[in-house]
Structures are given as C-alpha cells and as structure tokens.
Design an enzyme around this catalytic site. Structure first.
Site, mmCIF file in Angstrom:
data_model
loop_
_atom_site.group_PDB
_atom_site.id
_atom_site.type_symbol
_atom_site.label_atom_id
_atom_site.label_comp_id
_atom_site.label_asym_id
_atom_site.label_seq_id
_atom_site.Cartn_x
_atom_site.Cartn_y
_atom_site.Cartn_z
ATOM 1 N N HIS C 121 0.898 -0.847 0.021
ATOM 2 C CA HIS C 121 -0.020 -0.591 0.015
ATOM 3 C C HIS C 121 0.811 1.577 -0.168
ATOM 4 O O HIS C 121 1.992 1.477 0.556
ATOM 5 C CB HIS C 121 -0.967 -0.091 1.813
ATOM 6 C CG HIS C 121 -1.680 1.086 1.369
ATOM 7 N ND1 HIS C 121 -1.802 1.960 2.038
ATOM 8 C CD2 HIS C 121 -2.855 0.659 1.238
ATOM 9 C CE1 HIS C 121 -3.021 2.514 1.611
ATOM 10 N NE2 HIS C 121 -3.685 2.007 1.660
ATOM 11 N N ASP C 198 3.309 -4.313 7.817
ATOM 12 C CA ASP C 198 1.851 -3.566 7.212
ATOM 13 C C ASP C 198 0.549 -4.724 7.845
ATOM 14 O O ASP C 198 0.249 -5.614 6.863
ATOM 15 C CB ASP C 198 2.056 -2.859 5.723
ATOM 16 C CG ASP C 198 0.794 -2.466 6.034
ATOM 17 O OD1 ASP C 198 -0.469 -2.307 6.933
ATOM 18 O OD2 ASP C 198 0.018 -1.770 5.076
ATOM 19 N N GLN C 201 -4.881 -4.584 7.216
ATOM 20 C CA GLN C 201 -5.878 -5.741 6.623
ATOM 21 C C GLN C 201 -5.585 -7.239 7.673
ATOM 22 O O GLN C 201 -6.004 -7.781 7.495
ATOM 23 C CB GLN C 201 -5.166 -6.173 5.494
ATOM 24 C CG GLN C 201 -5.262 -4.986 4.185
ATOM 25 C CD GLN C 201 -6.948 -4.277 4.782
ATOM 26 O OE1 GLN C 201 -7.500 -4.816 4.593
ATOM 27 N NE2 GLN C 201 -7.510 -2.708 4.186
ATOM 28 N N LYS C 224 -10.374 0.040 10.763
ATOM 29 C CA LYS C 224 -10.895 -1.103 10.462
ATOM 30 C C LYS C 224 -10.778 -2.437 10.545
ATOM 31 O O LYS C 224 -10.710 -3.968 10.665
ATOM 32 C CB LYS C 224 -8.854 -1.402 9.017
ATOM 33 C CG LYS C 224 -8.738 -0.602 8.283
ATOM 34 C CD LYS C 224 -8.057 -0.901 7.254
ATOM 35 C CE LYS C 224 -7.045 0.013 6.234
ATOM 36 N NZ LYS C 224 -7.322 1.399 5.433
ATOM 37 N N CYS C 362 -4.673 2.775 -3.460
ATOM 38 C CA CYS C 362 -3.268 2.645 -2.562
ATOM 39 C C CYS C 362 -2.289 1.828 -2.923
ATOM 40 O O CYS C 362 -1.574 1.652 -2.337
ATOM 41 C CB CYS C 362 -3.553 3.155 -1.347
ATOM 42 S SG CYS C 362 -4.383 4.514 -0.794
HETATM 43 C C1 LIG Z 1 -2.703 -3.078 3.690
HETATM 44 C C2 LIG Z 1 -3.186 -1.209 4.362
HETATM 45 N N1 LIG Z 1 -1.909 -0.406 4.735
HETATM 46 C C3 LIG Z 1 -2.167 0.743 4.778
HETATM 47 C C4 LIG Z 1 -3.106 1.287 5.073
HETATM 48 C C5 LIG Z 1 -3.185 2.690 5.317
HETATM 49 O O1 LIG Z 1 -4.294 2.534 7.003
HETATM 50 P P1 LIG Z 1 -4.638 3.842 7.396
HETATM 51 O O2 LIG Z 1 -5.290 4.829 6.297
HETATM 52 O O3 LIG Z 1 -5.272 3.391 8.890
HETATM 53 O O4 LIG Z 1 -3.849 5.254 7.985
HETATM 54 C C6 LIG Z 1 -4.353 0.957 4.205
HETATM 55 C C7 LIG Z 1 -6.068 1.156 4.737
HETATM 56 O O5 LIG Z 1 -6.353 1.733 3.666
HETATM 57 C C8 LIG Z 1 -3.991 -0.757 3.750
HETATM 58 O O6 LIG Z 1 -5.201 -1.484 3.482
#
Ligand SMILES: Cc1ncc(COP(=O)(O)O)c(C=O)c1O
Ligand SMILES: Cc1ncc(COP(=O)(O)O)c(C=O)c1O
Lengths: 406, 154, 406, 154
Positions: C121, C198, C201, C224, C362
């Site tokens: 991401h 990360d 998910q 999430k 993203c």
């Molecule tokens: C795999 C992954 N990493 C990072 C993020 C970023 O998380 P957040 O937007 O809650 O900071 C997300 C969610 O958009 C994600 O799905």
C-alpha cells in the site's frame, strides 16, 4: 444562545464527582463537549459511517462531503482566504511538528535561529529542539518581563539576521498573557521572517481572523475548542503549503506512484496522508457552529467577567500568590499558596468536585524562570459561572484549614 | 473523610518541616528520583559504614506534602539499620502501599510502624501513590548504585 | 456471540441506502462500528471526559486509567511481552511513518536498501520514499508471482548485504494474499535484518501473536478493526522503542526541559507527544473486547466461508476476472469485468445499496504490474453474510445488462 | 431510474468505441489530465491552424464509460471550431454540468447539443462529475498551453 445557559448544553455536568457537583476549572487542559458534538459523533457512526474520499458508494460520498464541509466551516471561522489553507492533524502538537519538520527540512541550516518565548508550551519547543539536534540550529527565547508578559520589545531584541522563524503562543496557558500577535507579525514580516502562532489557548477564547493577524501558521487543538479528541488544525498560508515538502507519506496524499518516483497530490491532500480522523473532523463542525451560535464576542466578555471576579476573590486571599500580571489576559489564573504544594491543593479541591490542574503545565522553561517547581491553575470555559468561583474560594479555604493556615 | 486520613497531623508536620533535608557529608551512595508529570524531585544520599549499616541518610528535593513527609519519615526510620534490613523495610512499605493492609516486617518497632502507616491514606488517591513512593524507589536505586534516574511515571 | 448474528450489533444496518438494505462490502477500506464501541464514545464524553495523565482530579485519574487499560488489552490481544511495546498513533499510516522516520534517522545511510514488495500500500512505500530523497537510500521490491503471491523466495532474492529493513504487508488489500510472515521474519533475522509488518488488513481478520510472528514492528489501523477513526497502533519490540529517537515532540513525552537540553520520557510516553486521541483509545478497548467475544478463530472461519462462496459465484460468471490467485487468501476479492470499468460497476452496484470500492486501492505499483488501471474490490467483515454475496451477484448481473453484456 | 439516464445508449456506445482515441500527427497543443483517486487518465492533442481553428483533436487515455464517452463526444464536437468557440463550448458544458439545466451556446447545432446533454445524467452522481469533466478541463489547459497536469480532485 445565552452564554449563562451554556452549562446545560454539556451533559457532563449531570454527573456527580465524589457526590458533589462538578466544578470544571481545567478547560485550558481540555474542554468538555457540548451535546451537539457528542450526538454528531453518535449519529455519524450509527447512520452514516464510511471512509472518505476513496470509494464512490453512497456512504463514502456523503462522508467526503461532510468532511470537506468542516474544512469550509473552519476556513470561515478563522477567516482564511482558501479552504485549502486548512490542514487537519491529530492535534496542535502534530500541527507544530508538521511545520517544524517541513520548514526545517527546506529552510533551516546550521547556525540559523528559531525565536521562541519563555512562555512556550513544550509542544512549541521540543519540535524545534529536534532541529537543533539534527541541523545544528540555535533556539533563542524572548524573555518575559516582571508581569509574566512578552512585549514586542522583548521579541525585537532577540531578532538577528539569522532568525528564520518566530514561534509564539497566542495566549499563555500559565499566566494567561495574550500576546500582541498582530504587532509581532508586522515586525517579523518587516524583516522577512514568517511567524507561527501556537493557538491552542487562543482559538477557544479569542476572535480569530487570519487576515487581521496575518500570521503564516496557526496551530489549533480541537479538544480544547469543545471538539472531540484526536483532531487539530494547522492553518498555513497557501504559499507555504505549496512550497513546503509533505510531512507524512501514505495513501491519499499522492498523485502518481511508480517504483522510482512519486508525485504528491495537490492541497489539501498533500498533508493528509492515510485515513484521517473522519468522525472527529465531521463532529468538529458542530463545535464551530456551537461557538458561532454563542458568538465569540459574548464568550470573550463572559470569560473576562469570570477572570475579573476570580482575580478579585483570589487576590483578596492573603495566602494566595497569583503568577504573573499581564496587561492583556485571558481566562487562566495560575497561583501558589504559601505552605501548600499545588498538588495538595488539587487533591483537596477535587474532593469537593473542583477540578483544577497542578504542575508545570508543560511549561518548564517558564517555571524555572519563575523559580516555581509547580503552580495550581484554574482556567475557564463557556460553561463556567461565578458560582463555580465561589465554590473554588470555599474549597481553597478548606485547603488552608487542613494545612492550618490563616 | 478520606482527606483527613491523607493529611494527618504527622504528615503535615513532616511535610512542613522535613527531617534530614540536607546533604550527607561524605555520602557513598546516592540516587535521584523524578516525577516528570508533577515535577517532584528527590535526591537521596546514604553513608553506609564498613558493616553495611546506614550511618547517615538524607535527602534534597521539593514536592508536595506527601512526598516530603514520606522522604522525611523514611530517612528517620532507616538510619542505623543494616542494608539488608533497609531493603526489607522498603519492600514491606511498597507492598503495604500497593495492596497489603499492614506492615509485616519485624525490624521496625510498633510506634515506628504506626508512623509509617500514616502514609497509607494515599491508597485512596491513586495519582498520589507516586508521591509517597518516589523517595523509597530512589533509596532502592541508591542502594543498588544504579545510575538510572528513578521515574515514578511507570 | 454467534458470528452469524453480528450484523445486529451494527446500528448502521438499520439504515437504508437508496431505499435498499445496505450491503457493505468495503471493510478493507474501513469497517463499520458495533454498538458497544459507539456507546462507549458517547458515555465517555457525556459522563467521564477529561484529558489523561496531566491533572490529578477525579476525571483525569479515571480517564488515565481507562486509557492505559486499552494498552493492556491490546498487549494481550496481540500477545506482546510488555504493555509499553504498544504505541498509540492516529492510524497505521502514522505508525509506519514513525518507524521510517526514526529508524531512518538512526540506522540508514546512503546506499542502504529497504526491501518492500509489489503488494505494498502507498502507506508502506511513500514513508520510505522520503528517505530515498533525504538519505539517498535505495528501495527494492520483491516481485509477485503469477498468482499475485509473494513467496519467501521472491523476498530472499532481493536481500543483499545492504538491506537494512524488510517491510511487508500481512494481507494484501488487493489480492487478499496472506504473506508467510513468520518465515519472512526468520529469514530476515537470520541475516540480522528487522522486519516491519503492515498489519492493516491482517489485524482485523487474522490471529495476532507477536511472539509467534516474531516481527520487529507491526502497524494497525483502529478504524479497520471495528474501532473509531483517528486511532492506530504501532507494536514494536521494546529494544527498538528504547533505541530509536522520538518521533514527534511536545507535551507529555519529555522528562526534563531547559533552555539548552531536553531529556525524553520513558516508554510509553516517549512516543506519545501532545494530547492523544483519548476517547478513541478508550473506545478501542470495546473493539478488542468485541473481537474477543466472537473469537478470532470464528472470524477467520466465517470470512473463509464467505470468501469461498463468493469465489465460486464470481468464478462462475464468465465476464468476471478475479485478480490474483494466492495460495493463502483472506476475505478480499478484486476483479474486473471485461467491458465495464470498475467505477461504472461501483456506481451501478451502489444503486442497489451494495457498497464496494473501485480504483487502485492505493496500490499503484501492483496495478501497474498487473497492467490494470483500476479494479473493483469486495471485502468482508464479521457482519457479512452469504445473502450479501447473493445480492452482489444479482447487482453484477444488472451491471452486465446495462452494459449489454452476456 | 437515474442509472438509465447516466448510462444512455449513446454514452455506452462512445464509452465502448471512443472516437478520436489516437494521437494527432503534428499536434501543436496538448495537455494531460489525471484523477488521482480513481486513476483515470487523459491526454488531449490539438492541432490549431494559422486561423486558430481546430484542424484536428484527439485523445489517449483510459477510464470509465463516462470519462471515455465524454472525451469522445467532446473531440467530435469541437473539431472544426475556432479556438474562441471551443472555449465557449467548454465553459457552457461545465456550467451545465455544475448548475444550469441546459446549454446556451449558439455554436453547436441542436442535435449536437442533445448529444452533449446525454452527459447530464452525472449531475445526480457527484463523485462521477469529475469523470465527465476531466477531458474538458484538460482541453482548456491544452489551449492555454499550461504545463500543469489537470487534477480533477480539487
Ligand atoms: C494494506 C494497508 N496498509 C495501510 C493502510 C493505511 O491505513 P490508514 O489509512 O488507516 O492509515 C491501508 C488502508 O487503507 C491498507 O489497506
Ligand atoms: C499553549 C499550548 N500549546 C500546545 C498545547 C498542546 O496541544 P495538544 O496537546 O492538543 O496537542 C497545549 C495544550 O496542552 C497548550 O496549552
């Protein structure tokens, strides 16, 4: 809305503390929340929740609009020229870190100077200290006078041709001193120096007009402004947001990404990486509406009355020493009682439901200067009344009794 | 009323006129304690003789009535004790403040224990427990000759 | 709690979208919130609100305890050794920025390499890109195989003696691929390289055991995970939090401050500058309890069933092309329909109340690699049912009708 | 039903078989447009002759049915027009999408206007307005020869 009725708008006051009514005199720390704000959070999560900006379904579209509506409300409330001059952060501390980090990266070099004041909160000092370590810059402190005030003069004295930014509080969270921001901005700009205002204590209590103040950066805490925790605001003139590099990287702040290069999104996205505090931003719109409904002039007047009343009552008490005597003062009184440590005062007052704060209030520089390891502090919000101060007075008497003071 | 238990006369007395608030000449152990949130500070100085007995103990610092009284009473009570006894008293005191209802050590005399129990009023004031224990943690650190500043925040 | 009943726990489903029941298939973006979490926020603000850690009055003490209780709950939930290994942030994006910034400052030098994967991401790429610009490091990407999977082998291939940290997703938010984290950690550690996961998910859907995974850093998004917006978690092994410099500076994270030097507080304060998202952290405790009540094994089983059911239904549809076919897969399906752009799919589904996401999610690197400018994505949460997927299927048929497809 | 208005046959047709999806030889104006959230991209190429008339116009890119149809219809309609006329059509179109109910320019013929009005279905879909306007903003940018990539996010 009549300002004398506002206590009713805050559900917290329906609760008892140690079987007593809550007398909340710690608003400089964090304000209580009006029902409209709490209900908005509740409604958003129960009826409308979605992440913003990323999906094209119904809830996402609605949430995105609500989120951007708050940006416009804030823009209008503080009289910014452009809605994209409003950046949402998690708090004022993050807002100042954002500026220190990005401004530091781009404009500060070894030997450059950042000018603060002795009144600054750690949140407006530590982020600059990081640059002292990483970039070998210098930090100068404009000195307070005997009244605990910062004059234009004390700032001017410390400006050199190495001064690259001036960072001052709008309203001291210890002495209540209101700084002459407009004059400081004029002075600074006449020398080509931008200024950052730590507006944590200014925003909830003073009229905010970015065009009039003409500051370059203004940092706000939502939770001190009758808003939820976890939201802050950085106002910055557009030219700075255009010129400075991004602060945090992640989803939502990019334009195009490939394995070698990344281009960043336009404002306001550039500074809002990742999922933001959606619900909090949306509910903060109600805080702004709440303040607008009462009217900032009424709030200033109300808090001035409380300040005068409390100053008179505490001033008549021989054992009490009020810290500082600034010319222009907001609703904050720090004091000491000869022979009773501030923590003991706070504990004894708390037993009566009177919530105040004791300690250095994140202003160790100032406390060192004053030669006081700690002070007791009362601070006002829209919900406070003269009766609250009468109870404060009674509880202070009790405190003196326990410590066998006259 | 809990406040009366917290601020007993003996606490107010020791808080106002702390005993042993000075710096021991030729101390051979010392440590600093600090509570970053409220700014309370204490510096404990010890002189152990060749038999590991506390020849002198003193402290410097500033803080609320509870923390000053606690340091004052502590220094009074451990003077003249052996190091091993001091450690037992410290851990007994900390246990009492945390969970137990009384002191169980066999070192202190009954009237000394009564004095110490005057500090038990803080048990009803969780945020003030740190005030009562700061000097004791600092004493432990001095005995261990550890170089770390004791921080009652955690 | 029976997992099949959980929809009732979420008030959002009492509402209609375009006069239809809401079929929420966008949980990978952000999950809906159970009543217990929403109520906790409400109760906290109406009955218990105060800032944490700073005042000694009743409300402040209570809030501080509640705040720290969440830290302990999270510690237990993810099986961390020490509660101080849990740092609260505003989101996973900030958590990763925190690590990239502080680890980068301390350990990365020109020519060093950071190893990511093509599945990452933007939030796990842009923060490292900042270091590429400021420190001249290199970023390498482990490549996906034809199934959209990252194998241990593809990671091993890219490790060099310049690799200083490996940063991978636990579960891809596009292909649903679950990465062999434990093996990656073993491999990395055998070469003395720390790994960051990360876990955005992973955390809401998989069993989390930091001792078993043995990763150095694990980033979580509260929103999430059935929690409020504006809160995230960084798990980090204590030795890292002890060694790394602080990230943001401000109130609460310091020990002693004077005009020349500043010493920083111990954990957990060192990384929590300024007023934190108090209410959100406190309410997040309810999210953890909610997950514990259902049981992560039941959640994994439930979501696997949904995944299998949806894969079968979508797989039987000739027009649909499912993106990736990873060996180990979580509740995420991205797909395309020949002849209908993902945005058009999303708009048409939305009219039936079916909320999905369309775009690059993203993950532009991955979409470039796949040669797809955008995909449509459905993702599951505890509240989804097979009926939701039946409706999805119907709405996709409608979509094909509108576009005159067979 | 709103969806029927959004996805009219003519939109589906232009979306599926976009006209002028190519790169004009010897173009003398061009600009890129990009929607970072959904990834839609468009590159508009123009050839203005010495009389400032659009000799050719074309585009490259990828996107949803709405954005492809919009670019396709746009390029069809402005070919052969004078630069000043093009500008008027663009601003008329954008006004219509934003607030007005009809097109008011006197340049396009009625059947051309009808074609263009087929895009008005997006008005009920705020998130899709950007899809319909991306190529138009990009055309403006090409005419102004601005170097900025058009970004419909703002
Ligand atoms: C795999 C992954 N990493 C990072 C993020 C970023 O998380 P957040 O937007 O809650 O900071 C997300 C969610 O958009 C994600 O799905
Ligand atoms: C003057 C001042 N500056 C900065 C801050 C920090 O604000 P926050 O903790 O909301 O980030 C505060 C509040 O504690 C303050 O009073």
């Amino acid at each position: 809305m009549n300002v004398s009725d506002t206590k009713k708008e805050f559900p917290i006051f329906d609760n008892k503390v140690h079987n007593n009514d809550l007398i909340y005199l710690d608003s400089a720390n964090s304000s209580q929340k009006p029902r409209v704000v709490i209900d908005r959070i509740y409604d958003f999560y129960t009826k409308e929740f979605s992440n913003v900006g990323r999906s094209v379904h119904y809830l996402a579209i609605a949430a995105t609009n609500l989120y951007e509506n708050t940006r416009v409300s804030v823009q209008k409330y503080i009289n910014a020229l452009d809605k994209n001059e409003i950046v949402f952060t998690k708090g004022a501390t993050e807002a100042i870190n954002l500026v220190a980090n990005t401004f530091g990266q781009k404009y500060l070099e070894e030997g450059d100077e950042v000018l603060l004041t002795e009144l600054e909160h750690h949140s407006n000092y530590v982020p600059w200290h990081f640059l002292r370590k990483s970039k070998n810059i210098k930090i100068e402190f404009a000195e307070i006078n005997n009244d605990g005030d910062i004059t234009l003069d004390s700032i001017e004295k410390k400006i050199t041709n190495k001064t690259k930014i001036i960072c001052v509080t709008h309203l001291s969270n210890v002495t209540g001193a209101i700084l002459p921001i407009k004059d400081i901005a004029k002075l600074a700009h006449s020398k080509g120096i931008p200024i950052l205002i730590d507006g944590c204590q200014g925003a909830p209590h003073l009229k905010l007009d970015m065009q009039d103040l003409d500051c370059d950066f203004y940092a706000i805490s939502g939770h001190k402004m009758y808003g939820p925790t976890g939201i802050g605001i950085l106002y910055a003139k557009k030219k700075w947001l255009d010129e400075l590099p991004p602060y945090q990287g992640g989803g939502g702040m990019i334009k195009e990404v490939n394995k070698n290069v990344i281009s960043y999104g336009d404002l306001p996205n550039k500074y809002e990486a990742g999922t933001m505090a959606t619900a909090q931003v949306i509910a903060f719109n109600e805080s702004i509406k709440f303040l607008e409904k009462i009217g900032i002039d009424n709030i200033e007047k109300h808090e001035k009355e409380l300040l005068n009343y409390a100053t008179e009552i505490l001033g008549n008490n021989n054992s009490i020493n009020i810290v500082g005597n600034p010319k222009n003062k907001g609703g904050v009184i720090s004091f000491t009682i000869e022979g009773v440590h501030p923590h003991d005062i706070a504990t004894i007052l708390d037993e009566d439901g009177v919530a105040i704060r004791a300690g250095h209030h994140c202003c160790q520089i100032l406390h060192q200067k004053l030669g006081l390891p700690a002070t007791a502090r009362v601070s006002f919000g829209v919900y406070n009344t003269k009766e609250d101060i009468d109870q404060l007075d009674k509880s202070i008497e009790k405190c003196k009794n326990i410590f066998n003071l006259k | 009323m809990n406040l009366k238990e917290l601020y007993q006369e003996i606490i107010l007395d020791h808080g106002k006129n702390p005993r042993n608030l000075r710096k021991t000449d030729n101390f051979n152990k010392d440590a600093k304690g600090y509570n970053p949130l409220c700014g309370d500070k204490v510096h404990v100085y010890l002189k152990l003789n060749e038999n590991k007995k506390v020849e002198d103990i003193s402290f410097e610092g500033s803080g609320c009535a509870i923390s000053m009284a606690s340091a004052s009473i502590m220094t009074d009570l451990v003077r003249g004790k052996e190091e091993i006894e001091v450690k037992e008293i410290v851990s007994d005191f900390l246990d009492m403040i945390k969970e137990k209802n009384e002191l169980s050590n066999k070192i202190l005399k009954d009237d000394e224990k009564t004095k110490l129990m005057c500090l038990s009023g803080v048990k009803k004031y969780p945020m003030r427990v740190k005030c009562a224990t700061l000097s004791w943690h600092t004493l432990t650190s001095a005995l261990e000759n550890s170089q770390i500043t004791i921080n009652t925040e955690n």
